[in-house]
Design an enzyme around this catalytic site. Sequence first.
Site, PDB file in Angstrom:
ATOM      1  N   PRO A  88       0.834  -1.214   0.000  1.00 35.88           N
ATOM      2  CA  PRO A  88       0.000   0.000   0.000  1.00 35.88           C
ATOM      3  C   PRO A  88       0.867   1.262   0.000  1.00 35.88           C
ATOM      4  O   PRO A  88       0.400   2.329  -0.363  1.00 35.88           O
ATOM      5  CB  PRO A  88      -0.802  -0.101   1.303  1.00 35.88           C
ATOM      6  CG  PRO A  88      -0.629  -1.486   1.794  1.00 35.88           C
ATOM      7  CD  PRO A  88       0.630  -2.036   1.203  1.00 35.88           C
ATOM      8  N   GLU A 115       1.182  -7.806   8.911  1.00 40.82           N
ATOM      9  CA  GLU A 115       1.424  -6.355   8.895  1.00 40.82           C
ATOM     10  C   GLU A 115       2.375  -5.956   7.778  1.00 40.82           C
ATOM     11  O   GLU A 115       2.587  -4.773   7.502  1.00 40.82           O
ATOM     12  CB  GLU A 115       1.998  -5.896  10.242  1.00 40.82           C
ATOM     13  CG  GLU A 115       0.994  -5.895  11.372  1.00 40.82           C
ATOM     14  CD  GLU A 115      -0.264  -5.079  11.046  1.00 40.82           C
ATOM     15  OE1 GLU A 115      -0.146  -3.986  10.482  1.00 40.82           O
ATOM     16  OE2 GLU A 115      -1.360  -5.581  11.361  1.00 40.82           O
ATOM     17  N   ARG A 153      -0.494  -7.215 -20.418  1.00 41.49           N
ATOM     18  CA  ARG A 153      -1.268  -6.619 -21.525  1.00 41.49           C
ATOM     19  C   ARG A 153      -0.380  -5.820 -22.470  1.00 41.49           C
ATOM     20  O   ARG A 153      -0.747  -5.570 -23.604  1.00 41.49           O
ATOM     21  CB  ARG A 153      -2.399  -5.732 -20.964  1.00 41.49           C
ATOM     22  CG  ARG A 153      -3.497  -6.526 -20.286  1.00 41.49           C
ATOM     23  CD  ARG A 153      -4.559  -5.629 -19.694  1.00 41.49           C
ATOM     24  NE  ARG A 153      -5.325  -4.906 -20.696  1.00 41.49           N
ATOM     25  CZ  ARG A 153      -6.299  -5.421 -21.440  1.00 41.49           C
ATOM     26  NH1 ARG A 153      -6.642  -6.687 -21.274  1.00 41.49           N
ATOM     27  NH2 ARG A 153      -6.942  -4.695 -22.317  1.00 41.49           N
ATOM     28  N   ASP A 168      -7.552   1.726 -24.362  1.00 41.35           N
ATOM     29  CA  ASP A 168      -8.082   1.435 -23.030  1.00 41.35           C
ATOM     30  C   ASP A 168      -8.143   2.695 -22.160  1.00 41.35           C
ATOM     31  O   ASP A 168      -7.399   3.652 -22.378  1.00 41.35           O
ATOM     32  CB  ASP A 168      -7.169   0.424 -22.304  1.00 41.35           C
ATOM     33  CG  ASP A 168      -7.537  -1.015 -22.627  1.00 41.35           C
ATOM     34  OD1 ASP A 168      -8.623  -1.258 -23.163  1.00 41.35           O
ATOM     35  OD2 ASP A 168      -6.697  -1.894 -22.320  1.00 41.35           O
TER      36      ASP A 168
HETATM   37  N1  SAM Z   1      -0.060  -2.987   7.611  1.00 41.26           N
HETATM   38  C1  SAM Z   1       0.053  -2.694   6.220  1.00 41.26           C
HETATM   39  C2  SAM Z   1      -0.298  -1.240   5.981  1.00 41.26           C
HETATM   40  O1  SAM Z   1      -1.152  -0.707   6.686  1.00 41.26           O
HETATM   41  O2  SAM Z   1       0.270  -0.636   5.041  1.00 41.26           O
HETATM   42  C3  SAM Z   1      -0.885  -3.569   5.398  1.00 41.26           C
HETATM   43  C4  SAM Z   1      -0.429  -4.986   5.307  1.00 41.26           C
HETATM   44  S1  SAM Z   1      -1.505  -5.950   4.291  1.00 41.26           S
HETATM   45  C5  SAM Z   1      -2.670  -6.562   5.452  1.00 41.26           C
HETATM   46  C6  SAM Z   1      -0.524  -7.353   3.894  1.00 41.26           C
HETATM   47  C7  SAM Z   1       0.117  -7.300   2.520  1.00 41.26           C
HETATM   48  O3  SAM Z   1      -0.867  -7.154   1.509  1.00 41.26           O
HETATM   49  C8  SAM Z   1       1.092  -6.173   2.268  1.00 41.26           C
HETATM   50  O4  SAM Z   1       2.349  -6.423   2.823  1.00 41.26           O
HETATM   51  C9  SAM Z   1       1.118  -6.105   0.757  1.00 41.26           C
HETATM   52  O5  SAM Z   1       1.993  -7.080   0.228  1.00 41.26           O
HETATM   53  C10 SAM Z   1      -0.315  -6.486   0.388  1.00 41.26           C
HETATM   54  N2  SAM Z   1      -1.166  -5.314   0.092  1.00 41.26           N
HETATM   55  C11 SAM Z   1      -2.184  -4.848   0.834  1.00 41.26           C
HETATM   56  N3  SAM Z   1      -2.758  -3.779   0.274  1.00 41.26           N
HETATM   57  C12 SAM Z   1      -2.092  -3.544  -0.875  1.00 41.26           C
HETATM   58  C13 SAM Z   1      -2.208  -2.562  -1.891  1.00 41.26           C
HETATM   59  N4  SAM Z   1      -3.109  -1.609  -1.835  1.00 41.26           N
HETATM   60  N5  SAM Z   1      -1.347  -2.627  -2.927  1.00 41.26           N
HETATM   61  C14 SAM Z   1      -0.415  -3.595  -3.004  1.00 41.26           C
HETATM   62  N6  SAM Z   1      -0.249  -4.549  -2.056  1.00 41.26           N
HETATM   63  C15 SAM Z   1      -1.074  -4.536  -0.999  1.00 41.26           C
END
Ligand code: SAM
Length: 246
Positions: A88, A115, A153, A168
């Site tokens: 994220p 996390e 793609r 697109d």
């Molecule tokens: N605690 C983290 C935070 O608040 O930023 C979120 C961890 S999430 C539950 C677990 C994993 O999901 C992350 O380490 C990432 O690999 C993936 N993930 C979650 N949301 C994502 C997003 N919007 N884009 C890309 N990967 C994501």
Amino acid sequence: MHIHILGLFPDTFDTYFSQSLLGKARAKGLVTFHYHQLRDWSHNKHHAVDDKPYGGGSGMVIMADVVCAAVLALKKDHQISRVVLPSPAGSPLIPAVAQRLSCEDSLLFVCGRYEGVDQRAIDKVVDEEISIGDYVISGGELAACVITDAVCRYIPGIVGKADSVENDSYQQGLLEHPHYTRPEIFEGVPVPQVLINGNHAEIKKWRKNESIKRTLERRPDLIDRIKGAKPMSNNQGTTKKANNNG
Ligand code: SAM
């Protein structure tokens, strides 16, 4: 293009990557998929890969030593050209990012869970962090699927007609125009007349207008971006390790 995915749930991917465009691309040998179980690099007798966070708080963190050992071993064995961590906190997945990654020979996605991944592993072995949107999902597997699909793609031969990628949404900075197919009248609603009169210049003009109208209504921020003449360059979104450079 060789796609490697490292995570705790490697079985998640196969169904998706066997279908439709990606399934055909795979059958033609345009793309290969390889899944790697992160637990295979755990030294722990229970194959644990996570531990409690320093500083306290909820959740678990994936340990740096396991991730580093896995990535280094996979790089040695498979000539990985770029290591991507879906996160994220990464750069947004925009067309320019997907297009740039499509030029790589092989990508390795490191899928976080819980996390997330210990920052020291990210700093050491990850080339780039990418976010699929401003929300949080439970693991990197789904995000890796989304990024892989968007990247593929752009690989020549995967999408039937190259112009369907060029037209697109987002590609030219706008949302795409609406589409219609048979029947000509559905529950009393006819297809726009312009689309059935065979005048290609008129159709092109109508589609452009609809595209602008739809973007103005739904995503005026995209119009502002075009007005600000901020082109989506190939360098955009290359945030490597966000908190590495201060
Ligand atoms: N605690 C983290 C935070 O608040 O930023 C979120 C961890 S999430 C539950 C677990 C994993 O999901 C992350 O380490 C990432 O690999 C993936 N993930 C979650 N949301 C994502 C997003 N919007 N884009 C890309 N990967 C994501």
